[in-house]
Write an enzyme that holds these catalytic residues in place. Structure first.
Site, PDB file in Angstrom:
ATOM      1  CB  ALA A  62     -80.162 -43.937  -7.909  1.00  0.00           C
ATOM      2  CD  GLU A  63     -80.576 -41.831 -13.525  1.00  0.00           C
ATOM      3  OE1 GLU A  63     -79.892 -41.594 -14.529  1.00  0.00           O
ATOM      4  OE2 GLU A  63     -80.377 -41.298 -12.415  1.00  0.00           O
ATOM      5  CG  ASN A  64     -80.665 -47.498 -10.041  1.00  0.00           C
ATOM      6  OD1 ASN A  64     -80.533 -46.366  -9.615  1.00  0.00           O
ATOM      7  ND2 ASN A  64     -80.043 -48.533  -9.504  1.00  0.00           N
TER       8      ASN A  64
END
Length: 235
Positions: A62-64
Site C-alpha cells: 500500500a503506497e501509504n
C-alpha cells in the site's frame, strides 16, 4: 452507438454487480506469481487481495506505507490504525513492514513493484490510461497512480467493461491521461485484453458473451487472438 448500448444492456442483465466485481478480482488474482510485490489500487482492485490463492506467496504493498497486506478486514477484525491507501481497514500478514510514504514511493519509483492493479475511467488501444479525473468534477488528485503506472513492471487494469451504457475501452482516450502507453493487460467481466503493438487483443472471452457482443460493447477495434479461450470464472 445503438448497437453498443444494446450489447451493454445484455451484459448488465446477465450478471449482477457482486458477480461482476468478484469475477474481475478473481481473474486478476490468477495473474499473480510467487514472490511478486504487487500494489492494489483503490476500489475494485482491493478485492484482489481476498481472491489470491493461499498457496501463492505475495507481498501486497500500500503506497501509504505498508508491505504485507493480507486482505480487507471483516468488521470483527478492524484495527483503526491499519488501513490501505484508500482508507479501507485491512489485515496485515505476520512480519509485515511499515514505513513512511516517501519510502513507499521510493520502492515504486525504483522499479521494485512487479505489478500494479488499477481501476480506470478509460483505456485505449495504445495502452493509454485515464483514471483520475472527469473535467468539471471535484477530485482529491491523481494520487500515486502516475508513479505506479511508470514504476511497476506490469500494469493491469481491472474495471467493469462499460459505464452507464458507454464503452470504456476506446480507440483513443478522451479524458485527461494518467500515463501514455503503460497498460499491459485489461480484465473486465466480459474478457481479457492484451495491449500489443498492433492494438487491443481479445485473448479470453467470458462464457456468457459472443465475440460480436464484446466488439459492440468496445469502441476500440479488437484483434481476436488465434488462441482465444474461454475466460475462467470463480466457482
Amino acid at each position: 452507438m445503438t448497437a453498443q448500448l444494446e450489447a451493454t444492456q445484455v451484459a448488465s442483465t446477465q450478471l449482477d454487480k457482486n458477480t461482476i466485481r468478484r469475477r474481475i478480482a478473481w481473474r486478476v488474482a490468477q495473474e499473480m506469481n510467487d514472490g511478486d510485490i504487487v500494489n492494489l489500487g483503490i476500489g475494485l482492485p482491493t478485492l484482489v487481495a481476498n481472491e489470491v490463492d493461499k498457496d501463492v506467496e505475495l507481498l501486497l504493498q500500500a503506497e501509504n506505507g505498508l508491505l504485507g497486506i493480507d486482505s480487507l478486514a471483516l468488521e470483527q477484525q478492524i484495527d483503526l490504525d491499519l488501513v490501505n491507501a484508500g482508507g479501507q481497514h485491512i489485515i496485515a500478514i505476520e512480519g509485515a513492514c511499515y514505513f513512511n510514504s516517501a519510502d513507499s514511493f521510493a520502492i515504486i519509483r525504483g522499479g521494485h513493484v512487479d505489478a500494479t492493479v488499477l481501476g480506470a475511467l478509460q483505456v485505449d488501444k495504445y495502452g493509454n490510461l485515464a483514471n483520475w479525473i472527469i473535467p468539471g468534477k471535484m477530485v482529491p488528485g491523481m494520487g500515486g497512480a502516475m508513479d505506479l503506472v511508470v514504476g511497476a513492471k506490469r500494469v493491469i487494469v481491472a474495471m467493469e467493461h462499460t459505464v452507464k451504457g458507454k464503452p470504456k475501452l476506446l480507440q483513443k482516450c478522451t479524458l485527461p491521461l494518467t500515463a501514455t502507453g503503460q497498460v499491459d493487460l485489461i480484465i473486465t467481466e466480459i474478457g481479457v485484453f492484451n495491449i500489443t503493438q498492433q492494438g487491443m487483443e481479445l485473448t479470453e472471452l467470458a462464457p456468457e458473451f459472443s465475440i460480436e457482443e464484446v466488439q459492440m460493447a468496445t469502441e476500440a477495434d479488437l484483434i481476436i487472438s488465434p488462441h482465444l479461450i474461454t475466460m475462467p470464472t470463480p466457482h
